[in-house]
Motif scaffolding. Structure first.
Motif, PDB file in Angstrom:
ATOM      1  N   ALA A 122       0.838  -1.204   0.000  1.00 39.58           N
ATOM      2  CA  ALA A 122       0.000   0.000   0.000  1.00 39.58           C
ATOM      3  C   ALA A 122       0.870   1.251   0.000  1.00 39.58           C
ATOM      4  N   ASP A 123       1.923   1.238   0.798  1.00 35.41           N
ATOM      5  CA  ASP A 123       2.847   2.374   0.865  1.00 35.41           C
ATOM      6  C   ASP A 123       3.595   2.551  -0.455  1.00 35.41           C
ATOM      7  N   LEU A 124       4.071   1.449  -1.019  1.00 32.25           N
ATOM      8  CA  LEU A 124       4.821   1.496  -2.273  1.00 32.25           C
ATOM      9  C   LEU A 124       3.961   2.032  -3.411  1.00 32.25           C
ATOM     10  N   LEU A 125       2.737   1.541  -3.494  1.00 39.29           N
ATOM     11  CA  LEU A 125       1.866   1.948  -4.592  1.00 39.29           C
ATOM     12  C   LEU A 125       1.479   3.421  -4.516  1.00 39.29           C
ATOM     13  N   LYS A 126       1.467   3.981  -3.321  1.00 40.26           N
ATOM     14  CA  LYS A 126       1.195   5.421  -3.169  1.00 40.26           C
ATOM     15  C   LYS A 126       2.363   6.261  -3.665  1.00 40.26           C
ATOM     16  N   ARG A 127       3.589   5.727  -3.476  1.00 39.43           N
ATOM     17  CA  ARG A 127       4.795   6.501  -3.772  1.00 39.43           C
ATOM     18  C   ARG A 127       5.356   6.304  -5.183  1.00 39.43           C
ATOM     19  N   GLU A 128       5.120   5.148  -5.786  1.00 38.47           N
ATOM     20  CA  GLU A 128       5.785   4.862  -7.055  1.00 38.47           C
ATOM     21  C   GLU A 128       5.154   5.634  -8.209  1.00 38.47           C
ATOM     22  N   PRO A 129       5.950   5.971  -9.219  1.00 38.27           N
ATOM     23  CA  PRO A 129       5.410   6.652 -10.401  1.00 38.27           C
ATOM     24  C   PRO A 129       4.449   5.729 -11.155  1.00 38.27           C
ATOM     25  N   ALA A 130       3.462   6.323 -11.792  1.00 39.12           N
ATOM     26  CA  ALA A 130       2.454   5.547 -12.529  1.00 39.12           C
ATOM     27  C   ALA A 130       3.098   4.710 -13.632  1.00 39.12           C
ATOM     28  N   GLU A 131       4.156   5.245 -14.252  1.00 40.08           N
ATOM     29  CA  GLU A 131       4.824   4.524 -15.339  1.00 40.08           C
ATOM     30  C   GLU A 131       5.375   3.184 -14.844  1.00 40.08           C
ATOM     31  N   ARG A 132       5.884   3.160 -13.640  1.00 42.29           N
ATOM     32  CA  ARG A 132       6.444   1.920 -13.072  1.00 42.29           C
ATOM     33  C   ARG A 132       5.338   0.881 -12.858  1.00 42.29           C
ATOM     34  N   GLY A 133       4.190   1.323 -12.398  1.00 38.66           N
ATOM     35  CA  GLY A 133       3.060   0.417 -12.215  1.00 38.66           C
ATOM     36  C   GLY A 133       2.572  -0.158 -13.539  1.00 38.66           C
ATOM     37  N   VAL A 134       2.507   0.680 -14.560  1.00 41.06           N
ATOM     38  CA  VAL A 134       2.087   0.221 -15.884  1.00 41.06           C
ATOM     39  C   VAL A 134       3.107  -0.774 -16.442  1.00 41.06           C
ATOM     40  N   GLU A 135       4.381  -0.457 -16.274  1.00 46.47           N
ATOM     41  CA  GLU A 135       5.450  -1.355 -16.742  1.00 46.47           C
ATOM     42  C   GLU A 135       5.340  -2.724 -16.057  1.00 46.47           C
ATOM     43  N   ARG A 136       5.142  -2.732 -14.754  1.00 48.79           N
ATOM     44  CA  ARG A 136       5.022  -3.974 -14.003  1.00 48.79           C
ATOM     45  C   ARG A 136       3.787  -4.769 -14.468  1.00 48.79           C
ATOM     46  N   THR A 137       2.695  -4.068 -14.764  1.00 46.53           N
ATOM     47  CA  THR A 137       1.477  -4.723 -15.242  1.00 46.53           C
ATOM     48  C   THR A 137       1.729  -5.411 -16.578  1.00 46.53           C
ATOM     49  N   PHE A 138       2.389  -4.726 -17.506  1.00 46.75           N
ATOM     50  CA  PHE A 138       2.680  -5.338 -18.805  1.00 46.75           C
ATOM     51  C   PHE A 138       3.634  -6.523 -18.668  1.00 46.75           C
ATOM     52  N   MET A 139       4.588  -6.420 -17.771  1.00 47.96           N
ATOM     53  CA  MET A 139       5.510  -7.542 -17.539  1.00 47.96           C
ATOM     54  C   MET A 139       4.739  -8.746 -16.996  1.00 47.96           C
ATOM     55  N   PHE A 140       3.814  -8.491 -16.085  1.00 56.24           N
ATOM     56  CA  PHE A 140       3.006  -9.574 -15.514  1.00 56.24           C
ATOM     57  C   PHE A 140       2.111 -10.198 -16.582  1.00 56.24           C
ATOM     58  N   ILE A 141       1.488  -9.382 -17.423  1.00 56.20           N
ATOM     59  CA  ILE A 141       0.611  -9.884 -18.492  1.00 56.20           C
ATOM     60  C   ILE A 141       1.419 -10.758 -19.451  1.00 56.20           C
ATOM     61  N   ASN A 142       2.607 -10.316 -19.806  1.00 56.90           N
ATOM     62  CA  ASN A 142       3.469 -11.072 -20.702  1.00 56.90           C
ATOM     63  C   ASN A 142       3.868 -12.410 -20.070  1.00 56.90           C
ATOM     64  N   GLU A 143       4.239 -12.385 -18.834  1.00 60.20           N
ATOM     65  CA  GLU A 143       4.610 -13.614 -18.108  1.00 60.20           C
ATOM     66  C   GLU A 143       3.431 -14.582 -18.039  1.00 60.20           C
TER      67      GLU A 143
END
Length: 148
Positions: A122-143
């Motif tokens: 919860a703390d990390l998601l509040k602080r991280e840039p949106a681009e990093r979250g989108v990047e992680r989502t695409f990596m997860f979808i690909n995996e």
């Protein structure tokens, strides 16, 4: 057999216990020797890294902790168990998670609790840039696509 050879003993460099035969020393496995034998396991390596980070953040010591300091520590098993937990969990940014539990004063016995990791997320998601979250989502979808 000479008297000098009869008195030869073999000593464990970890616990200083003496043995009459070299093969007995070779099969001897005191806890400290076992810890040194396991030093290349992920749990031990990561636990040692976390141990060093813990002392960096909580003390004013100028010299970093050595592996021998780690092996002699009463917290050795707790840090190694945490290292194994990290390997199983596969957290987002493990180094950031380590800093989070240390800086927030979480007790070492609680570092492996689900609640602590959820609080970290919860703390990390509040602080991280949106681009990093989108990047992680695409990596997860690909995996996921490769697996399924």
């Amino acid at each position: 057999m000479s008297a000098a050879m009869a008195k030869t003993s073999f000593k464990c460099k970890y616990c200083n216990k003496s043995f009459a035969q070299e093969k007995t020393l070779a099969s001897h496995m005191c806890p400290k020797k076992q810890r040194h034998t396991d030093k290349d396991s992920f749990g031990s390596r990561f636990g040692f890294r976390v141990y060093q980070r813990f002392y960096e953040l909580t003390t004013a010591a100028k010299t970093p902790k050595t592996f021998d300091d780690f092996v002699d520590s009463t917290y050795y098993l707790s840090f190694v168990k945490f290292g194994r937990y990290i390997a199983q969990l596969g957290p987002i940014d493990p180094d950031s998670f380590v800093d989070f539990v240390i800086r927030n004063g979480v007790k070492l016995k609680d570092w492996q609790s689900e609640y602590v990791y959820e609080t970290y997320l919860a703390d990390l998601l509040k602080r991280e840039p949106a681009e990093r979250g989108v990047e992680r989502t695409f990596m997860f979808i690909n995996e996921w696509a490769e697996e399924n």
